[in-house]
Enzyme design. Structure first.
Site, PDB file in Angstrom:
ATOM      1  N   SER A  84      -1.145  71.258  61.127  1.00  0.00           N
ATOM      2  CA  SER A  84      -0.613  70.176  62.085  1.00  0.00           C
ATOM      3  C   SER A  84       0.385  70.962  63.019  1.00  0.00           C
ATOM      4  O   SER A  84       0.915  70.332  63.728  1.00  0.00           O
ATOM      5  CB  SER A  84       0.025  68.873  61.291  1.00  0.00           C
ATOM      6  OG  SER A  84       1.329  69.413  60.516  1.00  0.00           O
ATOM      7  N   LYS A 154       7.746  68.625  60.893  1.00  0.00           N
ATOM      8  CA  LYS A 154       7.116  68.145  62.356  1.00  0.00           C
ATOM      9  C   LYS A 154       8.480  68.657  63.198  1.00  0.00           C
ATOM     10  O   LYS A 154       9.603  68.960  62.839  1.00  0.00           O
ATOM     11  CB  LYS A 154       7.157  66.662  62.348  1.00  0.00           C
ATOM     12  CG  LYS A 154       6.070  66.147  61.402  1.00  0.00           C
ATOM     13  CD  LYS A 154       4.746  66.487  61.644  1.00  0.00           C
ATOM     14  CE  LYS A 154       3.426  65.783  60.684  1.00  0.00           C
ATOM     15  NZ  LYS A 154       2.128  66.391  60.979  1.00  0.00           N
TER      16      LYS A 154
END
Length: 299
Positions: A84, A154
């Site tokens: 990701s 993230k």
């Protein structure tokens, strides 16, 4: 000339009274040190140094305590479990996370790559591995990433007080400023075509996060139906990832991209002139009103 005279450059005579022939105190003729059994040797026997094997457990204990303190207060290693955050981070990379600055009240900043605990429901379908005893111990002291904790990594896009949005075929916009994300999102990805969103008003004390591989990241966009509306509490943030430490050929730092430093993106700074104007006007109005009231009373 006197008989038997010697040159001053020759060695001194070996006479019984010559001070240079007197052996140093506590040393026998064969070079061995005196001990308590020697005549006049006293009780000051030289202690032998401790064996290395006797010192080893102490050294190991100190090292483990230091490692635990470093993991708790300074830095901790984390393993990247997914794609990701490509290409910034690859699956299997080990990153070091700064855990020190949050202790001094530092909060996540836009553009930083952060590790945070699952806010609740983000990793419900993710199965954790079952590490052995050695792996558990090494992760406990910070020498190995934990395989049991449900943590995510993230990039922070917006912080408390910001307004963030992204329309189809458009850029991510923070406080009215479009982000130039070409330097860090996965090549060929769009900013948000797979999941447009917003505008979102990020609550104070929370952050909006997105993965750099936008079309392969279940980030804030996909959890808007959960408590927090897809945002993450600052309290859940473990720390900022500062460096890729492993593998060696991928060693690199993780700086904040320049687009997050563009003028006017800071919502607080944008409101500052207006806020200062109001703050300065209120006392002036109150003073003028008081003056007019006192004038009417005197008349």
């Amino acid at each position: 000339m006197a008989v038997g005279a010697r040159s001053g450059h020759e060695e001194p005579e070996d006479r019984p009274g010559n001070p240079e022939n007197v052996e140093s105190a506590g040393t026998t003729a064969d070079g061995a040190g005196s001990d308590g059994d020697s005549p006049g040797g006293g009780d000051s026997a030289v202690k032998k140094p401790r064996s290395f094997w006797k010192e080893l457990p102490l050294l190991i204990g100190i090292a483990l305590v230091l490692a635990l303190l470093i993991k708790t207060f300074l830095v901790q290693a984390f393993s990247i479990p997914s794609d990701s955050m490509q290409n910034t981070l690859q699956r299997g990379d080990r990153v070091l996370v700064d855990k020190l600055t949050p202790w001094f009240g530092a909060e996540p900043k836009r553009g930083e790559v952060v590790v945070f605990h699952d806010p609740g429901g983000w990793l419900e379908s993710t199965q954790t591995s079952n590490p052995n005893v050695v792996q558990k111990f090494l992760s406990f002291i910070g020498l190995m990433p934990s395989a049991e904790e449900k943590d995510l990594i993230k990039r922070v896009i917006a912080v408390g007080g910001d307004t963030v949005e992204c329309k189809k075929d458009g850029p991510v916009v923070v406080n009215g400023k479009a982000l130039d994300d070409k330097s860090f999102i996965f090549p060929g990805n769009t900013p948000c075509n797979d999941e447009p969103f917003g505008p979102i008003n990020v609550p104070e004390g929370r952050i909006w996060v997105m993965g750099d591989h936008r079309q392969n990241s279940l980030d804030s966009r996909y959890h808007q139906g959960l408590p927090g509306g897809g945002t993450v509490s600052n309290k859940e943030v473990v720390g900022r990832a500062i460096v890729v430490a492993w593998p060696i050929n991928r060693w690199s730092t993780l700086p904040v991209p320049n687009t997050f430093d563009q003028p006017g993106i800071n919502a607080a700074m944008g409101l500052a002139p207006g806020a200062l104007g109001v703050a300065g006007a209120v006392p002036l109005v109150m003073w003028r009103r008081k003056r007019l009231t006192s004038g009417r009373t005197a008349g």
